[in-house]
Design a protein around this motif. Structure first.
Motif, PDB file in Angstrom:
ATOM      1  N   LEU A 183       0.835  -1.203   0.000  1.00  0.00           N
ATOM      2  CA  LEU A 183       0.000   0.000   0.000  1.00  0.00           C
ATOM      3  C   LEU A 183       0.870   1.254   0.000  1.00  0.00           C
ATOM      4  N   GLY A 184       1.966   1.224   0.755  1.00  0.00           N
ATOM      5  CA  GLY A 184       2.871   2.372   0.770  1.00  0.00           C
ATOM      6  C   GLY A 184       3.453   2.659  -0.603  1.00  0.00           C
ATOM      7  N   ILE A 185       3.731   1.592  -1.366  1.00  0.00           N
ATOM      8  CA  ILE A 185       4.254   1.771  -2.730  1.00  0.00           C
ATOM      9  C   ILE A 185       3.156   2.350  -3.636  1.00  0.00           C
ATOM     10  N   LEU A 186       1.940   1.815  -3.500  1.00  0.00           N
ATOM     11  CA  LEU A 186       0.838   2.280  -4.348  1.00  0.00           C
ATOM     12  C   LEU A 186       0.494   3.741  -4.082  1.00  0.00           C
ATOM     13  N   GLN A 187       0.733   4.193  -2.862  1.00  0.00           N
ATOM     14  CA  GLN A 187       0.422   5.588  -2.542  1.00  0.00           C
ATOM     15  C   GLN A 187       1.386   6.574  -3.182  1.00  0.00           C
ATOM     16  N   HIS A 188       2.411   6.058  -3.871  1.00  0.00           N
ATOM     17  CA  HIS A 188       3.316   6.925  -4.624  1.00  0.00           C
ATOM     18  C   HIS A 188       2.972   6.951  -6.108  1.00  0.00           C
ATOM     19  N   LEU A 189       1.893   6.262  -6.505  1.00  0.00           N
ATOM     20  CA  LEU A 189       1.497   6.268  -7.906  1.00  0.00           C
ATOM     21  C   LEU A 189       0.812   7.580  -8.258  1.00  0.00           C
ATOM     22  N   ASP A 190       0.658   7.780  -9.546  1.00  0.00           N
ATOM     23  CA  ASP A 190      -0.027   8.962 -10.062  1.00  0.00           C
ATOM     24  C   ASP A 190      -1.524   8.660 -10.245  1.00  0.00           C
ATOM     25  N   PRO A 191      -2.406   9.613  -9.935  1.00  0.00           N
ATOM     26  CA  PRO A 191      -2.177  10.960  -9.419  1.00  0.00           C
ATOM     27  C   PRO A 191      -1.896  10.937  -7.921  1.00  0.00           C
ATOM     28  N   ALA A 192      -1.143  11.925  -7.466  1.00  0.00           N
ATOM     29  CA  ALA A 192      -0.761  11.979  -6.057  1.00  0.00           C
ATOM     30  C   ALA A 192      -1.989  12.075  -5.167  1.00  0.00           C
TER      31      ALA A 192
END
Length: 468
Positions: free
Chosen positions: A157-166
């Motif tokens: 989840l922490g990695i996915l929260q760096h995806l676009d859009p912010a």
């Protein structure tokens, strides 16, 4: 005691099932009407869809011209026939299928260096992403469903929260803003306190926020500007599939000779007709059997009723729309300030219909005008008395004036509700202060105290920028 017999005459009105059904057709939306007609086509062998060049039924489609004169602005003409393709814009020409948020996220997940185990978790998390970009499942619940460790889910989840859009994959508004601020390297301790106290920001309690964040007015102003620049619903920049648009029931366009041309949209008019050759063929066979002949007559009666009802519905909608345009001609030409107060009875009396009929016709029906797309009910607004005994004012137009007054306020001149009521009186509008308050709150406009506090904060921030 004695008994006696007597005759008593009593007058009553009984509505037949078909009359009740005809009344119901008036309030159906075009989608509901098409569904109803499709059901009738399935169960009635004598009915068939009409070709596109046919009217709404076996009889000719409704057509009217020469509506009553509009005050000071010429005539309004109406016509229910189809117009040439170039006469008006088609909504579908401007609609394209855009990439959805879920497509955008799936593409990014496929390009991220996940292990097969992590990719499974990532795809499951993406499946619980709503259209606004928020995660609709808790990591602990998902870990239990997948029989994996909670730490694994939290890491992915922490990695996915760096995806676009912010800001996507957040679980709360605070977390969504935090993610965006971290992306900008602006999540310092003061900003963390501000994000944790969003309810104070909503109340515009700037004094308490300054104390809790440990900042002065200038710093708080900068922080507020940064918060306003964030997107609380980052997923809304994407469409969630095929865009939906309102299919109008009526089109209103400027007529070449002045006034307005009013037309029914053919897409909202189901077209059916009776297959007369099939009726003749079946009648010759059914004549020998009374039971078959009874069924045939019933089908023929229902088919004629449906065609008449569709035709009458089209005429009624067009008649009501034409009167609305006649009443609201100034609005169509000059804008919302000229919207006249109007009620159902006024329209009903003008076209010799019952008030309940007009109410049914205007429900969930839309009109395209040069001013935009409006539900027919939009044009019916409460009358507000004039101070000078002149024409009454529309409540919608008054709300528009209040909003404009607030928008024009300066730093040093914030209007109280009493001030707004006084200014409206100067314009000839008799509105009590408590009604001004009600209208202001309905438009989500803060009180004068809250607006003054916010403008003072903005002014101090602007002065600080000038001094620097």
């Amino acid at each position: 005691m004695k008994s006696s017999f007597g005759l008593l005459q009593k007058q009553s009105l009984a509505a037949s099932p078909q009359l009740i059904e005809s009344i119901r057709l008036l309030q159906l939306t075009h989608a509901e009407l098409h569904q109803f007609v499709d059901q009738e086509l399935e169960k009635n062998p004598l009915l068939e869809p009409a070709p596109n060049d046919e009217g709404p039924g076996e009889i000719e489609g409704p057509s009217w011209a020469g509506s009553p004169d509009l005050p000071r602005q010429g005539k309004s003409q109406s016509n229910a026939t189809n117009t040439a393709p170039g006469d008006r814009p088609a909504f579908e020409e401007f609609v394209a299928l855009a990439e959805t948020l879920h497509d955008h996220v799936a593409r990014q997940i496929s390009l991220t260096a996940f292990t097969p185990h992590e990719r499974l978790i990532a795809n499951q998390l993406a499946g619980h992403l709503d259209d606004t970009g928020y995660l609709q499942v808790s990591p602990s619940d998902l870990a239990g469903n997948l029989n994996v460790g909670l730490a694994d889910v939290e890491r992915v989840l922490g990695i996915l929260q760096h995806l676009d859009p912010a800001g996507i994959f957040a679980r709360t508004l605070s977390e969504c803003l935090e993610i965006q601020l971290r992306e900008r390297n602006r999540f310092d301790p003061a900003m963390a306190v501000l994000v944790a106290n969003l309810e104070m920001l909503a109340r515009r309690d700037f004094q308490t926020l300054k104390l809790r964040c440990g900042v002065d007015e200038e710093d708080l102003l900068d922080m507020l500007q940064e918060i306003r620049a964030l997107d609380p619903k980052p997923g809304n920049t994407f469409q969630s599939g095929t865009p939906e648009c309102v299919i109008p029931d009526v089109w209103v366009m400027p007529a070449h000779g002045g006034g307005w041309q009013i037309e029914l949209d053919p897409n909202t008019l189901p077209k059916v007709l009776i297959n007369q050759s099939y009726v003749a063929e079946v009648s010759s066979r059914a004549a020998k059997k009374s039971k078959d002949m009874t069924f045939l007559n019933e089908c023929l009666q229902n088919a004629n009723w449906l065609i008449r009802s569709l035709d009458q519905r089209a005429k009624t909608i067009l008649k009501v729309a034409t009167e609305i345009v006649r009443q609201q001609d100034a609005f169509l030409q000059y804008g919302v300030d000229y919207l006249r107060p109007l009620n159902l009875r006024t329209v009903a009396d003008a076209i010799n219909m019952h008030e309940s009929t007009v109410s049914r016709v205007t429900s969930n029906k839309y009109m395209v005008t040069p001013r935009g797309v409006f539900e027919l009910k939009y044009f019916f607004t409460v009358a507000i008395a004039s101070c000078e005994g002149g024409d009454a004012h529309s409540a919608e137009a008054v709300r528009h004036r209040i909003k404009a007054m607030v928008a024009e306020e300066s730093f040093d001149s914030v209007l109280s509700d009493d001030d707004i009521a006084d200014r409206l009186k100067e314009c000839g509008i008799d509105l009590a202060r408590r009604t001004v308050t009600k209208y202001r709150e309905a438009m989500n406009i803060p009180s004068s105290i809250q607006r003054r506090r916010e403008k003072r904060l903005w002014r101090n921030g602007d002065q600080s920028l000038k001094d620097s």
